[in-house]
Design an enzyme around this catalytic site. Sequence first.
Site, mmCIF file in Angstrom:
data_model
loop_
_atom_site.group_PDB
_atom_site.id
_atom_site.type_symbol
_atom_site.label_atom_id
_atom_site.label_comp_id
_atom_site.label_asym_id
_atom_site.label_seq_id
_atom_site.Cartn_x
_atom_site.Cartn_y
_atom_site.Cartn_z
ATOM 1 N N TYR A 10 19.013 11.510 -0.497
ATOM 2 C CA TYR A 10 20.155 10.995 0.260
ATOM 3 C C TYR A 10 21.462 11.092 -0.528
ATOM 4 O O TYR A 10 22.459 11.619 -0.033
ATOM 5 C CB TYR A 10 19.860 9.547 0.654
ATOM 6 N N ASP A 37 36.562 -4.778 2.930
ATOM 7 C CA ASP A 37 36.133 -4.084 4.139
ATOM 8 C C ASP A 37 36.856 -2.734 4.213
ATOM 9 O O ASP A 37 38.086 -2.675 4.179
ATOM 10 C CB ASP A 37 36.465 -4.951 5.353
ATOM 11 N N ALA A 38 36.082 -1.672 4.331
ATOM 12 C CA ALA A 38 36.671 -0.329 4.324
ATOM 13 C C ALA A 38 37.595 -0.095 5.527
ATOM 14 O O ALA A 38 38.527 0.709 5.449
ATOM 15 C CB ALA A 38 35.576 0.716 4.299
ATOM 16 N N GLN A 80 25.191 -10.359 3.916
ATOM 17 C CA GLN A 80 23.857 -9.889 4.271
ATOM 18 C C GLN A 80 22.793 -10.460 3.348
ATOM 19 O O GLN A 80 23.096 -11.012 2.294
ATOM 20 C CB GLN A 80 23.830 -8.357 4.212
ATOM 21 N N ASP A 129 29.083 6.173 2.936
ATOM 22 C CA ASP A 129 27.705 5.826 2.581
ATOM 23 C C ASP A 129 27.502 4.385 2.996
ATOM 24 O O ASP A 129 27.469 3.477 2.183
ATOM 25 C CB ASP A 129 27.529 5.986 1.064
#
Length: 292
Positions: free
Chosen positions: A64, A140-141, A34, A159
């Site tokens: 948050y 990567d989760a 990103q 999150d």
Amino acid sequence: KAGNLMYFNNPMWPGEAHSLKVENILFQGKSEFQEILVFESSAYGKVLVLDGIVQLSEKDECAYQEMIAHLPLCSIESPKRVLVVGGGDGGVLREISRHSSVELIDICEIDKMVIDVCKKYFPQLYVGFEDPRVRLHVGDAVEFLRHVPEGKYDAIIVDSSDPVGPAQELVERPFFETTARALRPGGVLCNMAESMWLHTHLIQDMLSICRETFKGSVHYAWASVPTYPSGVIGFLLCSTEGPPVDFLHPVNPIEKLEGNLKCGRELRFYNSEIHSAAFALPSFVRREVSIL
Ligand code: AAT
């Protein structure tokens, strides 16, 4: 340019834009996943932006991070093993560290560059990584969760960024199924769940998948976060079958926690009253998410 307003437009909130006045651009770069931007704003302190979407500002991050961490962790008695998905800034880790019952905090963040940038520009969030209970997994989760032993965690906190780019799969059924599997009976999931003003369909989809996947309870809560689109953010709270979880009345109230100030700062937003109030939904939301 300094002094100009930076506008945030995105197909996730068509027909409107929100904007912040820029004092100074501090970092601009592109990772494997990103575009990353950090700037100093006039009104909200430093701001982290990923792919043109505000992820946090120094002034309102407390709302948050405190909510996404304490809504689940205060809903169960002595949480021990916690997984954070995303959260590479460290803010959620900082909040979890207030819970002295916790023995292990795994975090799976896909983008190492987010972590490195936050270390430099957001030390008051990055401090979360300094807790010795934290174990960092860069990846990567979705993949990470496939290898987690069944029933490992008491709580999972997702999150993650919005479901465009690397977080797309984090709102899909297979991901929720693997999180449910990774939780112990009566364990809890708290997932970032967008804005009730903008993303009703997404919220409805997530709720209906979770009602099928989680056999305990499923609830929606929300909080005010001015720098997020429409100024609010939601949280999806789910529990697996087992000892029942009453999300609305925290059994592990933050006010009674001894480690509360371990991370070196007072809570700014969360308290037990806000916890219960967060589940009160406007009438249109109640209808649209068919809570009643
Ligand atoms: N705590 C601040 C806010 C965030 S950050 C979201 C993080 O999730 C980012 O660092 C991103 O790199 C990470 N992420 C995205 N996809 C994955 C994935 N598949 N596996 C692991 N980590 C991931 C969220 C703010 C919410 C904004 C709401 N509009």
